[in-house]
Design an enzyme around this catalytic site. Structure first.
Site, PDB file in Angstrom:
ATOM      1  CG  ASP A 118      -0.280  -0.154   2.517  1.00 38.64           C
ATOM      2  OD1 ASP A 118       0.964  -0.015   2.557  1.00 38.64           O
ATOM      3  OD2 ASP A 118      -0.965  -0.425   3.513  1.00 38.64           O
ATOM      4  CG  ASN A 160      -5.175  -3.669   6.209  1.00 39.19           C
ATOM      5  OD1 ASN A 160      -4.788  -4.116   5.123  1.00 39.19           O
ATOM      6  ND2 ASN A 160      -6.444  -3.426   6.465  1.00 39.19           N
ATOM      7  CG  ASP A 161       1.703  -4.171   3.056  1.00 39.61           C
ATOM      8  OD1 ASP A 161       1.861  -2.949   3.213  1.00 39.61           O
ATOM      9  OD2 ASP A 161       2.451  -4.875   2.347  1.00 39.61           O
ATOM     10  CG  ASP A 191      -4.561  -1.746  15.770  1.00 41.21           C
ATOM     11  OD1 ASP A 191      -4.475  -0.557  16.085  1.00 41.21           O
ATOM     12  OD2 ASP A 191      -3.703  -2.598  16.068  1.00 41.21           O
ATOM     13  CG  ASN A 207      -2.084   1.120  19.461  1.00 38.30           C
ATOM     14  OD1 ASN A 207      -3.061   0.479  19.076  1.00 38.30           O
ATOM     15  ND2 ASN A 207      -2.200   2.247  20.166  1.00 38.30           N
ATOM     16  CB  ILE A 256      -5.015  -0.450  21.815  1.00 35.49           C
ATOM     17  CG1 ILE A 256      -3.796  -0.874  22.631  1.00 35.49           C
ATOM     18  CG2 ILE A 256      -6.144  -0.015  22.741  1.00 35.49           C
ATOM     19  CD1 ILE A 256      -3.144   0.248  23.416  1.00 35.49           C
ATOM     20  CB  SER A 259      27.195   2.091   9.757  1.00 35.69           C
ATOM     21  OG  SER A 259      28.358   2.782  10.180  1.00 35.69           O
TER      22      SER A 259
END
Length: 572
Positions: free
Chosen positions: A186, A207-208, A227, A231, A233, A263
């Site tokens: 997404d 939720n990609d 959600d 997180n 919740i 780095s």
């Protein structure tokens, strides 16, 4: 982090994928000033040394030790099959040379992975042969009957030029250049996959397929039905009909943590087990594919954003999460190998923060090495000046002010005094030299500097004057950052400065009865290891908590209830 001919395909595993992933400073390179194939040379010398030492440890032939090394490698990323292919093709030359007691330097110069260019000194890790160098090299060339025209070009040697690795390299290059997750359906800059700039680097997407769902955002309608900020919740308390996010998180001042680093911030690490023959076993390379697809970095263990810390000290992210469970998954590690104040604009665009939709953030600006570190024979002219730092750091702060939500905080970190590296390591044996007590860090540093690929020639040098000059410039740059923090104001964040207190960490470590060298990554002899990074995080946290507690936000009184209802809040 490139071999043409003969370097077992495991060479990039040990030091370098293509130069794009190198932890060594990259800015300011000029054609003709660097050793033409320094990284390739290191890779070859490391691999041939390991082959020799495996044969010694197991009382076996070089052929058997090469096959043993390949057998240890996992199949992922075609590592095992590629190793066997290259051994089958090029192993005989290495076997011939090792059978007549040619050391790794001679082998790699003979096969032209190492090369003494015109006007360049002869670079070698081990003591030179008793016979004249040219005589030894010519003898070795006759033994392997080296063809006049090499199969692969040495001039632009790059492991990605080998067709069987091109696909892997292309994936890694694209991800590194963009500094955003390679797998991100997404395009919200968060991923459900760990590596290739995935959730090892920034909070895991939940939720990609929905770009409005990602870690760090303010909850959509208090997450009564989904959600939206990942997180863990969400939903409605059936007892009173109040959404859990509203009940547990409203007024708790949630915030994320974002690191702009080099780095060291990415936690660059080459496992000593990969090059230590006496410790090498099948399990030694289990995490190698993960490390390679993270550019040889371990952000999931870093002091700033790590979430898998294995010692009692915790990262800054885990401390923020413990302070307020509503902060779960809200972290971004935007560090990059070779990053400095002068090239930060190339990847700061990968920042994921919406001024209107997202929670405020704590941003740590920690360009702690590459503004003074480079591999030049004369590194001082290439160091960032206070004027250059002031200009570029100010540009970065203006960018942040235009992207961070109001109420954010930015902390500028000073630079360390790296003289402790030489002082505590130079006479100790490097992992490659421990078996036969033949390679000290002094020799290792000298080899890297000769090839002009040292992470920091200014501090990793026997030249005390140069080490002092490097520390003086680092102090000047720290003072510049302090000046910026005390003189500039921004509308969307408060600005603070903290010293890089590594000397205090060393003192505390010694009070515990430990040795300073135990805080440095043993293979590169330069980067802070996990223990050091977490001790620095602890010191940073304590200082901020005592001087500017508003940066960290309040402790959430509902943490216990959040844990009771949601457990680990969805994991990582």
């Amino acid at each position: 982090m490139r071999p043409p001919r003969g370097v077992l395909a495991v060479a990039p595993l040990f030091f370098l994928l293509p130069h794009h992933t190198s932890a060594f400073p990259a800015h300011g390179d000029r054609p003709g000033t660097r050793h033409s194939n320094g990284h390739v040379c290191i890779g070859c010398v490391v691999v041939v040394s390991v082959i020799e030492q495996l044969a010694q440890v197991h009382n076996s032939t070089a052929q058997a030790s090469m096959e043993r090394l390949c057998s240890y490698l996992p199949e992922k990323l075609f590592l095992k099959s590629t190793c066997y292919l290259v051994v089958h093709t090029f192993g005989p030359d290495i076997i011939k040379l090792l059978s007549v007691d040619m050391n790794a330097d001679v082998v790699c110069h003979t096969l032209e992975f190492c090369r003494q260019d015109a006007g360049q000194p002869l670079c070698h890790l081990y003591p030179l042969p008793k016979e004249p160098w040219e005589f030894t090299l010519e003898k070795a060339r006759r033994i392997v009957k080296r063809p006049p025209t090499p199969k692969y070009s040495r001039s632009d040697s790059d492991i990605c030029s080998l067709p069987f690795l091109a696909k892997i390299c292309q994936k890694i290059k694209l991800t590194i250049e963009n500094s955003v997750p390679f797998k991100d359906v997404d395009s919200d800059k968060h991923s459900i996959f760990p590596t290739l700039r995935g959730y090892h680097w920034r909070g895991r997407d939940c939720n990609d397929s929905d770009e409005t769902v990602y870690p760090g955002r303010r909850p959509d309608t208090w997450d009564a039905h989904r959600d939206s900020n990942c997180n863990g919740i969400w939903g409605v308390d059936p007892k009173d009909g109040i959404p859990y996010e509203k009940k547990f998180c409203e007024g708790s001042q949630p915030r994320g943590i974002i690191l702009l680093g080099d780095s060291a911030g990415a936690h660059f690490r080459i496992s000593p087990e990969w090059i230590t023959a006496s410790q090498m076993a099948l399990k030694s390379f289990f995490d190698l594919p993960t490390a390679l697809t993270n550019e040889l970095n371990w952000p999931q263990l870093s002091g700033a954003t790590g979430f898998l810390n294995g010692i009692k000290e915790n990262s800054l992210y885990l401390r923020l999460r413990e302070r307020n469970r509503c902060n779960h998954r809200d972290y971004q590690n935007l560090s990059k190998n070779g990053a400095s104040s002068q090239n930060l604009e190339k990847f700061i665009e990968s920042l994921s923060r919406n001024q209107l939709l997202d929670h405020p953030a704590i941003v740590i600006y920690a360009m702690i090495g590459n503004d003074v570190c480079n591999g030049r024979i004369d590194p001082v002219p290439e160091m960032t000046t206070p004027e250059q730092l002031y200009s570029k750091a100010t540009e970065t702060l203006k960018f942040l002010n235009s992207h961070l939500p109001n109420g954010s905080h930015v902390v500028l970190s000073g630079l360390p005094d790296g003289t402790f590296l030489w002082d505590n390591l130079h006479d100790r044996y490097h992992p490659l030299g421990q078996l036969n007590e033949d390679v000290t860090y002094d020799q290792f540093y000298t080899f890297l500097s000769c090839l002009q690929v040292s992470p920091c020639h200014g501090w990793m040098s026997s030249n005390k004057t140069l080490r002092t000059l490097t520390s003086q410039r680092a102090e000047q740059l720290s003072e510049t950052l302090k000046k910026i923090a005390t003189s500039q104001k921004f509308t969307n964040f408060d600005l603070f400065y903290v010293d890089f207190d590594f000397q205090e960490i060393l003192k505390e470590w010694q009070r515990r009865g430990r040795q300073p060298w135990q805080l440095v990554e043993p293979v590169d002899g330069f980067h802070p290891n996990e223990v050091a990074s977490l001790l620095l995080a602890e010191r940073f946290w304590n200082k901020v908590q005592s001087q500017w507690p508003e940066v960290l936000g309040k402790e959430n009184p509902f943490n216990a209830q959040i844990e009771q209802v949601f457990g680990d809040q969805g994991g990582h």
